[in-house]
Write an enzyme that holds these catalytic residues in place. Structure first.
Site, PDB file in Angstrom:
ATOM      1  N   ASP A   1      11.414  -3.518  -8.719  1.00 48.14           N
ATOM      2  CA  ASP A   1      12.228  -4.077  -7.651  1.00 48.14           C
ATOM      3  C   ASP A   1      13.274  -3.034  -7.329  1.00 48.14           C
ATOM      4  O   ASP A   1      13.809  -2.377  -8.231  1.00 48.14           O
ATOM      5  CB  ASP A   1      12.871  -5.404  -8.043  1.00 48.14           C
ATOM      6  N   THR A   2      13.516  -2.866  -6.039  1.00 48.82           N
ATOM      7  CA  THR A   2      14.431  -1.840  -5.571  1.00 48.82           C
ATOM      8  C   THR A   2      15.469  -2.462  -4.668  1.00 48.82           C
ATOM      9  O   THR A   2      15.157  -3.337  -3.862  1.00 48.82           O
ATOM     10  CB  THR A   2      13.660  -0.743  -4.808  1.00 48.82           C
TER      11      THR A   2
ATOM     12  N   ARG B   1       0.821  -1.220   0.000  1.00 48.85           N
ATOM     13  CA  ARG B   1       0.000   0.000   0.000  1.00 48.85           C
ATOM     14  C   ARG B   1       0.850   1.263   0.000  1.00 48.85           C
ATOM     15  O   ARG B   1       0.451   2.301  -0.537  1.00 48.85           O
ATOM     16  CB  ARG B   1      -0.958   0.003   1.201  1.00 48.85           C
TER      17      ARG B   1
ATOM     18  N   HIS C   1      14.780   7.325  -6.184  1.00 49.34           N
ATOM     19  CA  HIS C   1      15.038   6.313  -7.199  1.00 49.34           C
ATOM     20  C   HIS C   1      13.747   5.857  -7.859  1.00 49.34           C
ATOM     21  O   HIS C   1      13.654   5.783  -9.083  1.00 49.34           O
ATOM     22  CB  HIS C   1      15.736   5.119  -6.541  1.00 49.34           C
TER      23      HIS C   1
END
Length: 195
Positions: free
Chosen positions: A69-70, A11, A177
């Site tokens: 994806d981080t 969320r 980012h």
């Protein structure tokens, strides 16, 4: 309004990205499209994980979607935690546990340089596109701030004195980012004749 699925049920991410889209798209979560299974993230790169999740949603639900994806990459730790950022301290995926492990790992290191990197894969009408966002910074020696999520309380972006967790959502999104990767995605979407 055009619909686009963000392949997550996080969320915090949904709220963050919805704000960036400024009402131009109706952002759907995995739950919204009836996807209740946990999407695999077992690739060894951020790009691989984002591709794996987006492709799964496209192939199984036939919905235009994107996944991200981080990873937090710390120089002194040879790029760790990187692709394992969410589960750095174990499968419980606890933000506090991950941060505590990171701070402990850095105790004997002088350099605290790091970067956040986000990889986004978009599946649009059975075609794949990838986008990336990077922000450089340093790791604080202690928690600072109570906003955001993940490593935000200890990441100080380059050129700033505050951690991401001390910034408003607008301030963070302008330089983060994920914000940078999303801006690339949004520019691409706006150039498309239809979605």
């Amino acid at each position: 309004m055009k619909e686009l699925c963000f392949a997550t049920n996080n969320r915090n991410k949904i709220a963050e990205v919805s704000q960036m889209l400024e009402g131009k798209y109706k952002l759907l979560s995995l739950e919204d499209i009836g996807c209740h299974e946990e999407l695999a993230e077992d690739q060894d790169t951020l790009e691989g994980n984002s591709r794996q999740k987006a492709r799964y949603v496209w192939e199984n639900y036939n919905v235009n979607c994107f996944a991200d994806d981080t990873g937090l990459e710390v120089d002194a730790l040879c790029g760790e935690p990187g692709v394992y950022s969410a589960r750095y301290a174990g499968p419980q995926r606890s933000d506090a546990d991950n941060i505590n492990k990171l701070l402990e790992s850095l105790q004997s290191h002088e350099s605290r340089r790091a970067r956040f990197r986000t990889s986004i894969t978009l599946y649009l009408d059975d075609k794949e596109y990838q986008f990336e966002g990077i922000v450089n910074g340093t790791i604080a020696t202690e928690y600072k701030g109570d906003k955001g999520f993940g490593y935000d309380p200890v990441f100080i972006p380059e050129g700033h004195d505050l951690t991401f967790a001390q910034m408003s959502a607008e301030e963070k999104n302008a330089i983060s980012h994920r914000g940078r990767a999303m801006q690339e995605l949004i520019r691409f979407l706006q150039a498309q004749p239809k979605l």
